[in-house]
Design a protein around this motif. Structure first.
Motif, PDB file in Angstrom:
ATOM      1  N   THR A   1       0.807  -1.220   0.000  1.00 31.49           N
ATOM      2  CA  THR A   1       0.000   0.000   0.000  1.00 31.49           C
ATOM      3  C   THR A   1       0.838   1.267   0.000  1.00 31.49           C
ATOM      4  OG1 THR A   1      -0.126   0.113   2.429  1.00 31.49           O
ATOM      5  CG2 THR A   1      -1.811  -1.198   1.286  1.00 31.49           C
ATOM      6  N   GLY A   2       2.101   1.144   0.454  1.00 27.14           N
ATOM      7  CA  GLY A   2       2.936   2.328   0.574  1.00 27.14           C
ATOM      8  C   GLY A   2       2.572   3.182   1.770  1.00 27.14           C
ATOM      9  N   GLN A   3       1.647   2.711   2.596  1.00 24.77           N
ATOM     10  CA  GLN A   3       1.219   3.455   3.773  1.00 24.77           C
ATOM     11  C   GLN A   3       1.868   2.868   5.019  1.00 24.77           C
ATOM     12  OE1 GLN A   3      -3.063   3.302   3.764  1.00 24.77           O
ATOM     13  NE2 GLN A   3      -3.247   4.716   2.040  1.00 24.77           N
ATOM     14  N   ARG A   4       2.406   3.756   5.832  1.00 25.65           N
ATOM     15  CA  ARG A   4       3.084   3.330   7.046  1.00 25.65           C
ATOM     16  C   ARG A   4       2.129   2.565   7.952  1.00 25.65           C
ATOM     17  NH1 ARG A   4       4.822   7.576  11.299  1.00 25.65           N
ATOM     18  NH2 ARG A   4       6.036   6.366  12.776  1.00 25.65           N
ATOM     19  N   ARG A   5       2.588   1.458   8.490  1.00 29.59           N
ATOM     20  CA  ARG A   5       1.780   0.631   9.378  1.00 29.59           C
ATOM     21  C   ARG A   5       2.356   0.711  10.785  1.00 29.59           C
ATOM     22  NH1 ARG A   5      -1.906  -3.498   9.049  1.00 29.59           N
ATOM     23  NH2 ARG A   5      -1.862  -5.071  10.708  1.00 29.59           N
ATOM     24  N   LEU A   6       1.547   1.212  11.705  1.00 31.59           N
ATOM     25  CA  LEU A   6       1.972   1.283  13.098  1.00 31.59           C
ATOM     26  C   LEU A   6       1.820  -0.092  13.739  1.00 31.59           C
ATOM     27  CD1 LEU A   6       0.407   4.711  14.083  1.00 31.59           C
ATOM     28  CD2 LEU A   6       2.732   4.219  13.310  1.00 31.59           C
ATOM     29  N   LEU A   7       2.731  -0.418  14.642  1.00 25.51           N
ATOM     30  CA  LEU A   7       2.828  -1.769  15.175  1.00 25.51           C
ATOM     31  C   LEU A   7       2.486  -1.827  16.660  1.00 25.51           C
ATOM     32  CD1 LEU A   7       6.232  -2.741  13.495  1.00 25.51           C
ATOM     33  CD2 LEU A   7       3.922  -3.283  12.687  1.00 25.51           C
ATOM     34  N   LEU A   8       1.796  -2.879  17.046  1.00 27.57           N
ATOM     35  CA  LEU A   8       1.564  -3.139  18.466  1.00 27.57           C
ATOM     36  C   LEU A   8       2.884  -3.435  19.163  1.00 27.57           C
ATOM     37  CD1 LEU A   8      -1.580  -5.458  18.162  1.00 27.57           C
ATOM     38  CD2 LEU A   8      -1.561  -3.017  18.728  1.00 27.57           C
ATOM     39  N   THR A   9       3.758  -4.164  18.466  1.00 27.14           N
ATOM     40  CA  THR A   9       5.079  -4.492  19.013  1.00 27.14           C
ATOM     41  C   THR A   9       6.154  -4.199  17.970  1.00 27.14           C
ATOM     42  OG1 THR A   9       4.608  -6.787  18.366  1.00 27.14           O
ATOM     43  CG2 THR A   9       4.376  -6.250  20.694  1.00 27.14           C
TER      44      THR A   9
END
Length: 330
Positions: free
Chosen positions: A82-90
């Protein structure tokens, strides 16, 4: 914990848990924990001889002891496509800590690029799992998919791996009160302030790990000094508001606290901040790394008409947090 993103520096042979494992939640643990057991005591007795494994003893034969390994992808495939930054739980460092407590000794971050994305299921097993990882045993979740366009199913993985004598263990989906435990469900709960549900799905309190940095020190002026946390850029934050928390560090031990996540509208804050006030401790925390465990969502963030009103509300928040945290210890 050995962490590598290079196929050239992987420690082999391995027994592996394969997946994204963001959150290392209760469902993930069902996939991961058998890997540490298999590495420690050998495989369960299998029907028929398999490559490198004695079906009578359940051991790994004359091979070097396999390394209990988690294999995941970086960046997350969804972020790559997607090219969109993915925030992570860990984020990686936090994930590694949790995996280590489960007995995992190696974390392999497969660089997710077009070359990897275009491997067929057969090529992925042969080139990555067999040649590079020298896998002796594989554990996956029931919904795991792999290979080009996610074409590979669990049945495909078992069939292809069997050609090389590699057993594949499939962990069933884990439910909590009829709800499937998933990273998406945990994100949704955190976004809605439903901390109780999020923590139940995780199997532990949601945590924020960050270094204490210099802030505007406005808390000191109203009698509530706070530690401003600098978190990893890719850390997923729960909804803005006030939380009761436990705060840990090597220097502090464990201390009760109250935390605010938000923009500090009363003082016209422009950027989101994470600030923790310790209830029973005072001193210099700058430069320390704190682990903050979120225990209860107290209230949403709000704007007050004066600093006196803000101070009075923080006092109420602190008392509510103190009572709730004390009740946990009874």
């Amino acid at each position: 914990m050995w962490i590598t993103s290079s196929l050239e520096t992987i420690k082999t042979p391995t027994v592996i848990a394969l997946g994204n494992f963001d959150g290392v939640h209760r469902g993930h643990q069902r996939v991961i924990e058998p890997v540490a057991v298999a590495a420690r005591v050998g495989l369960p007795v299998l029907a028929g001889a398999v490559h490198g494994v004695s079906s009578e003893t359940g051991s790994f034969g004359t091979d070097a002891a396999p390394i209990p390994t988690v294999v995941t992808f970086y960046p997350h495939p969804q972020e790559f496509f997607t090219g969109q930054r993915r925030l992570l739980l860990t984020p990686i460092s936090e994930k590694a800590q949790y995996l280590q407590t489960l007995g995992i000794e190696q974390l392999v971050l497969l660089p997710f690029d077009w070359a990897l994305a275009n491997l067929t299921p057969q090529e992925f097993v042969e080139q990555i799992l067999v040649e590079r990882l020298q896998a002796r045993w594989i554990s996956v979740g029931q919904d795991f998919r792999f290979g080009r366009k996610r074409a590979g199913t669990i049945a495909d993985l078992q069939r292809i791996a069997a050609q090389y004598g590699i057993p594949v263990e499939v962990a069933s989906l884990h439910l909590h009160q009829g709800e499937r435990i998933s990273s998406s469900a945990i994100r949704q709960a955190l976004s809605q302030g439903d901390l109780n549900r999020a923590n139940q799905l995780l199997g532990r309190p949601y945590t924020l790990v960050g270094e204490v940095i210099t802030g505007k020190q406005l808390g000191r002026t109203i009698g509530f000094p706070t530690a401003n946390l600098q978190l990893p850029d890719d850390k997923f934050l729960p909804c803005c508001g006030v939380y009761s928390v436990w705060v840990k560090s090597a220097e502090l031990g464990q201390q009760p606290g109250v935390m605010n996540i938000g923009y500090r509208p009363t003082v016209d804050g422009q950027q989101i901040s994470v600030e923790v006030h310790l209830l029973d401790w005072s001193g210099d925390l700058y430069g320390q790394t704190l682990t903050v465990s979120l225990e209860q969502f107290l209230r949403p963030e709000q704007k007050f008409t004066s600093l006196d009103d803000l101070k009075a509300q923080i006092q109420r928040d602190a008392e509510q947090a103190r009572l709730g945290l004390a009740a946990q210890q009874v």
